[in-house]
Design a protein around this motif. Structure first.
Motif, mmCIF file in Angstrom:
data_model
loop_
_atom_site.group_PDB
_atom_site.id
_atom_site.type_symbol
_atom_site.label_atom_id
_atom_site.label_comp_id
_atom_site.label_asym_id
_atom_site.label_seq_id
_atom_site.Cartn_x
_atom_site.Cartn_y
_atom_site.Cartn_z
ATOM 1 N N UNK A 23 -1.996 -64.105 26.387
ATOM 2 C CA UNK A 23 -2.492 -63.439 25.168
ATOM 3 C C UNK A 23 -4.004 -63.338 25.108
ATOM 4 N N UNK A 24 -4.656 -63.575 26.216
ATOM 5 C CA UNK A 24 -6.118 -63.688 26.181
ATOM 6 C C UNK A 24 -6.780 -62.398 25.711
ATOM 7 N N UNK A 25 -6.118 -61.271 25.945
ATOM 8 C CA UNK A 25 -6.738 -59.995 25.544
ATOM 9 C C UNK A 25 -6.864 -59.852 24.034
ATOM 10 N N UNK A 26 -6.102 -60.656 23.294
ATOM 11 C CA UNK A 26 -6.227 -60.592 21.833
ATOM 12 C C UNK A 26 -7.439 -61.358 21.303
ATOM 13 N N UNK A 27 -8.066 -62.139 22.137
ATOM 14 C CA UNK A 27 -9.206 -62.950 21.696
ATOM 15 C C UNK A 27 -10.503 -62.167 21.869
ATOM 16 N N UNK A 28 -11.483 -62.411 20.988
ATOM 17 C CA UNK A 28 -12.810 -61.811 21.220
ATOM 18 C C UNK A 28 -13.402 -62.438 22.479
ATOM 19 N N UNK A 29 -13.964 -61.621 23.368
ATOM 20 C CA UNK A 29 -14.475 -62.198 24.623
ATOM 21 C C UNK A 29 -15.579 -63.199 24.319
ATOM 22 N N UNK A 74 -9.943 -60.259 30.774
ATOM 23 C CA UNK A 74 -10.156 -59.140 31.709
ATOM 24 C C UNK A 74 -11.378 -58.289 31.351
ATOM 25 N N UNK A 75 -11.831 -58.339 30.084
ATOM 26 C CA UNK A 75 -13.020 -57.561 29.705
ATOM 27 C C UNK A 75 -14.289 -58.422 29.735
ATOM 28 N N UNK A 76 -14.252 -59.498 30.500
ATOM 29 C CA UNK A 76 -15.477 -60.262 30.750
ATOM 30 C C UNK A 76 -16.193 -59.567 31.905
ATOM 31 N N UNK A 77 -17.284 -58.881 31.571
ATOM 32 C CA UNK A 77 -18.011 -58.100 32.579
ATOM 33 C C UNK A 77 -19.421 -58.666 32.803
ATOM 34 N N UNK A 78 -19.700 -59.845 32.279
ATOM 35 C CA UNK A 78 -21.071 -60.365 32.278
ATOM 36 C C UNK A 78 -21.428 -61.145 33.538
ATOM 37 N N UNK A 429 -14.828 -56.997 21.922
ATOM 38 C CA UNK A 429 -13.904 -56.259 22.791
ATOM 39 C C UNK A 429 -14.255 -56.387 24.262
ATOM 40 N N UNK A 430 -15.506 -56.676 24.533
ATOM 41 C CA UNK A 430 -15.923 -56.810 25.918
ATOM 42 C C UNK A 430 -17.193 -57.643 25.940
ATOM 43 N N UNK A 431 -17.591 -58.066 27.117
ATOM 44 C CA UNK A 431 -18.801 -58.855 27.252
ATOM 45 C C UNK A 431 -19.550 -58.409 28.493
ATOM 46 N N UNK A 432 -20.795 -57.987 28.274
ATOM 47 C CA UNK A 432 -21.675 -57.641 29.397
ATOM 48 C C UNK A 432 -22.960 -58.427 29.244
ATOM 49 N N UNK A 445 -22.742 -54.367 34.361
ATOM 50 C CA UNK A 445 -21.286 -54.286 34.158
ATOM 51 C C UNK A 445 -20.625 -54.658 35.496
ATOM 52 N N UNK A 446 -20.052 -55.853 35.537
ATOM 53 C CA UNK A 446 -19.462 -56.349 36.788
ATOM 54 C C UNK A 446 -17.939 -56.262 36.704
#
Lengths: 471, 471
Positions: A23-29, A74-78, A429-432, A445-446
Motif C-alpha cells: 500500500x505504499x503508493x497511498x502514502x505521501x512520499x 515508486x515515486x521516490x525520484x530524489x 505525490x512524488x519526491x525529487x 529526476x532519478x
C-alpha cells in the motif's frame, strides 16, 4: 520479551511489512512535518518499567511513520535511490537474528567466505578485472577514504602511518568540479587539506577536462606539490556525468598517480554489456567503488570496494592486537583489516539472496527498463517548449527545469524552479531533489526505484506539468 | 519476488528465526570448518536465471549456517558480546522494510528526531552531563576517529582540514598500553602517525599510570611535540581495566588536551547508579563513546558517541554540496555532518524498541545479574588451587589461566593455556578468547550474553575444569 511473544509479534510484523509495501503508493512520499514535531511527541525520559510491545508498535505507527520519507515508494525520484527488495529484506531478518560479528574469519567463517564469493560474483557481473579483490564497505564515502589513505601510504612507503604527515610532501588530489563531496571530506580526514584538492573544470557534458587536469598536475609539480591521486567519476551525483576514464588512466600511469573510480550509483549499470563501452579505461584503475545498496536492490549498507593491490590496502589498515589474533590469521581474509572499522555486520547474505533471487538476467532487465524509461521521458521533456533538459541522459537521471515564456532572468528561473520543487514535494505525490549545473538550479529526476513502473513515471510527468503551469 | 511470496516466505522465516533462538543451545558455538570450506561450496559465478527462494534458503541452512559462529548462544563468552534481543530484531525488520536513508533531517525527519531523543534517553540513563549531545556512529572505532579528528582540528583552529598536516606541529596522542587498537588505527588514519601515539604504562590493575602520563607530556613538550589528546579507557578490552579518569581529566584541563573516553563495552554498566563511582571525572571529558550494540541488547551497529561541543564536531565534518541542501538546514540536525559517512541507516528505532520493551529497570536487572555472576565465578576460580585470576574483576570479564602444579615456566603455561582454549572452543560447548596481560597468556571469559543464565555459567565452569584436567 520471551521467544513465544517474539514469534507472535514477528508474524504480525511480517503482515505489517507486506501490507506497507503493498500500500505504499497511498502514502505521501515526503512527510508533512515541522522540525521538532516528532521529537516533541516522544517522552523526554526513558521508561523505568517495561512497556507492552503493542503500545510501542502503536506509537511507531502514530508517531514515527508519519515522519518517514518513503524511500521505497515508486515515486521516490530524489537523490539516488537506496533500494531494497523482498529477498534483501529476508536476508536482513536473518542477519539481525544471527547477529554475528564479521570482523575476522573466525568470528564467522561463513560470513567472510560468502563475502569473498559475492565480491567475485559482482566483479564478474560487472566485467571488472579478474585480478581485483573486493570487500564490502558501509558507504562509498568510506571506500573513497580507503583509496585516499592507501594512495597516501603507498606514496610515503607507509611512512606517514608511522610518523605522520608533518614533514611529508604537500600532496595534491584531483577530481572534477562535479565530483562528490565525500572526496573533499576524505581529503580532510586524511590530513591532506581541502586546499590541496584540485577541482578540475568540466566540459559541456559535465565530464572532467583531461587537458586541464594534465596542466594542473604540471603546474603543481612546478610549484613543489606532489600529485597523489585522481578520483574520476563514472556517473557524477549531479547529472551522472562520466569522466574520460581512459585518458585519465593513461595520464595517471604516466604521472604515477593513484586512480580511484567513484561509480557509487552508476556502477550497477555495468552489469549490462552495452554500458561497458562508457567505462573504457576502468580496468586501469587502482581502486573502484559502486553501491549495490543504491541501484542493485540490496539494502543499505552494502558498498562494493575493489582494489588492484589488496596488500597495499592491508598494509594501510591491518592491526592485530593480541586479543584479535587467531590460529587461522595466515590462511584467511580478516576483513577488519580492509577498512577503518573493526566491527562488521554480515552484509554478504543480502547480496547472495538478491543475486540468486533475481539472477543476473533479472537484474539486467530491471536496470535496462529504468534506462529505457529515462530515454523516453527525456524525449518527452525535450519536446515540451516550456521545459528543458540541462544535461545529457546517459543513465536514468534527468536534470531539467521549467522555462515558461516570459521568464527570462536566471534568478527568476531559479526561483521559479525552486518553488516548483517545493510544491511538487509538498504534494506528497512524488519526491525529487535539486542541484545546480553551471550555477543553474535544476530538478533531478532519478528513475531508479525498485518498484518503479512506467505508469508512475507518466503520472509524475503529468503532475510536474500541471504543477508548473499552475505556478 | 512479488509481495505475496514475500509475505509467505517472511512468515516461514519468522518461524525459523524463533526456532533458531529457541534451539540455539544445541548448536556448537564455534563451527568446525576449515578455511576455504564454505567458499568452495558456493558456485564461482552468479546464476543467470532467477532461483527459487526455497532453494536459496535450503542452501543457507546447509552451506552457511554450519559456518556461523553463534554470537547469540548463551555460552558465547568471547571478545565482548554483540548482543541482540527480540525487540531489537523486530526493529531491524522494520528498518530493513522502510529502508530509509537517514543522512539529513529531510531524508527522514522521524529518524533524525528519534535519534536525538534516544541520545537524550541514553545520556540520562548513564547520568552523563545534560549539556552533552549525542549521535549514533557505527562503531567505537569510528567514534574514536571522530574524537581524534576533532581534537586535531580544534588544535589547529580548523586549519589542517584546509591546508593539511604538513607544516603543523608534531602532535602526540596518549593512551595506556592496554588501550584498544582502534586508537592506533585512528591516529594513523588522521595522519598523526603511530610513532606519535604514546602508550603509557599501567599499574597492577592494568590502569594507566597518571604520573607517567604527566611525565611523558612534559618530556614531549620539551622535545618539541604538541600534546593533543588523551584517550582514557573505562573498561579496557583485555581486562576491562578503568583508567583514573578524574586525575587524567584534571591533567588534560591543566595541559589543554582533548580527553576522549572509550567506554565501548563497560559504558553500558553506567545505567547502574552503584557503578558510577568508578567513572568519577567522566563528566570532564570532551567526548565519550559506548556501544549499546555490545551489552545493551541492541543489534550492531549502534555506537553512542557524545560530545561536549557539537559545534566543534560539526566544524570538522560538515559539508553541504548543493544537491544535499534542504530548506530546513538551519533548524535541524543533519546527522551526516556528525561523522565520516554520508549514508546512514535508521538505527535509533531499535534503541527505542529495546529501551521501552525492557525499561530502564529491566536492563539494570540484566546487567546486575551479569556482574553478580562474574563475582561468584571469580570467587570459585580463586578457590581452585590450579586456576588463577590475573586481573581484577570490576565488571564481568574474567582473565584466568590454568596453573597445575608441576608446570612452572611461563612458556609451558602459555602453551598449556593456548591448548586449553583451543580444546574448549573445538568442543563447540562454549566459546572464549584470549589475550596477554604482562605478556602472560590468559583466557578471557565474558559473562555478558543476552541469554546467559547461571546454569550455563556453571556448566561451562565444569567443562573448563574437566578439559584442563584432561590435558
Amino acid at each position: 520479551m520471551e521467544l513465544p511473544e517474539f514469534r507472535q509479534q514477528a508474524h504480525k510484523m511480517v503482515d505489517w511489512m507486506a501490507d506497507y509495501l503493498e500500500n505504499i503508493e497511498q502514502l505521501p512520499v515526503m512527510p508533512q512535518v515541522q522540525p521538532g514535531q516528532i521529537r516533541s511527541q516522544i517522552p523526554a525520559l526513558a521508561p523505568q518499567a517495561p512497556e507492552a510491545f503493542e503500545q510501542i508498535f502503536a506509537d511507531f505507527e502514530q508517531q514515527i511513520l508519519p515522519g518517514i520519507t518513503h524511500w521505497q515508494h515508486p515515486a521516490f525520484f530524489g537523490y539516488f535511490p537506496a533500494n531494497s527488495s523482498p529477498p534483501s529484506v529476508l536476508a536482513e531478518m536473518l542477519t539481525a537474528t544471527l547477529a554475528a560479528q564479521c570482523m575476522s574469519w573466525l568470528t564467522s567463517p561463513a560470513a567472510t567466505e560468502l563475502e569473498q564469493r559475492m565480491m567475485e560474483w559482482l566483479r564478474d557481473l560487472l566485467d571488472l578485472p579478474t585480478a581485483w579483490s573486493g570487500v564490502i564497505q558501509d558507504t562509498a564515502s568510506t571506500a573513497t577514504f580507503c583509496a585516499l589513505l592507501t594512495a597516501r601510504e603507498r606514496a610515503t612507503a607507509w611512512q606517514s602511518n608511522r610518523t605522520g604527515l608533518q614533514g611529508q610532501p604537500r600532496f595534491t588530489v584531483y577530481c572534477s568540479s562535479e565530483a562528490h563531496s565525500s572526496i573533499e571530506k576524505g581529503v580532510r580526514m586524511a590530513g591532506l587539506g581541502s586546499d590541496n584538492l584540485r577541482k578540475i573544470g568540466v566540459d559541456d557534458r559535465f565530464s572532467l577536462q583531461v587537458a586541464a587536469l594534465a596542466e594542473q598536475i604540471q603546474a603543481d609539480r612546478l610549484a613543489g606539490f606532489e600529485p597523489l591521486c585522481v578520483v574520476a567519476a563514472f556517473g557524477t551525483t549531479g547529472s551522472t556525468a562520466i569522466d574520460p576514464l581512459e585518458a585519465i588512466a593513461a595520464l595517471c600511469q604516466r604521472e604515477g598517480l593513484w586512480l580511484h573510480i567513484d561509480a557509487a550509483f552508476a556502477g550497477s549499470a555495468l552489469i549490462l554489456p552495452e554500458i561497458r563501452a562508457l567505462a573504457k579505461g576502468l580496468d586501469l584503475a587502482d581502486s573502484f567503488v559502486f553501491n549495490p545498496h543504491k541501484w542493485l536492490l540490496t539494502n543499505f549498507d552494502c558498498s562494493a570496494y575493489y582494489v588492484k593491490d589488496p596488500q597495499a590496502l592491508l598494509n594501510t589498515f591491518a592491526m592485530t592486537p593480541e586479543y584479535l589474533k587467531t590460529d587461522q590469521d595466515d590462511q584467511v581474509y580478516n576483513y577488519r583489516d580492509w577498512g577503518p572499522q573493526l566491527g562488521r555486520r554480515f552484509r554478504a547474505l543480502k547480496l547472495w539472496f538478491v543475486l540468486r533471487s533475481y539472477g543476473a538476467e533479472g537484474l539486467r532487465q530491471i536496470i535496462r527498463r529504468h534506462l529505457s524509461w529515462a530515454r523516453q521521458l527525456a524525449a518527452m521533456i525535450s519536446e515540451q517548449p516550456d521545459f528543458e533538459l540541462l544535461a545529457p541522459v546517459d543513465f536514468n537521471t534527468l536534470c531539467f527545469r521549467y522555462v515558461p515564456t516570459g521568464v527570462d532572468s536566471k534568478e527568476a528561473l531559479d526561483q521559479l524552479n525552486e518553488t516548483l520543487l517545493q510544491t511538487l514535494n509538498m504534494s506528497g505525490s512524488l519526491f525529487m531533489t535539486h542541484t545546480r549545473l553551471n550555477g543553474v538550479y535544476v530538478l533531478r529526476w532519478v528513475l531508479g526505484q525498485t518498484r518503479l513502473n512506467w505508469e508512475q513515471v507518466m503520472k509524475a510527468w503529468q503532475i510536474v506539468q500541471t504543477t508548473a503551469h499552475g505556478l
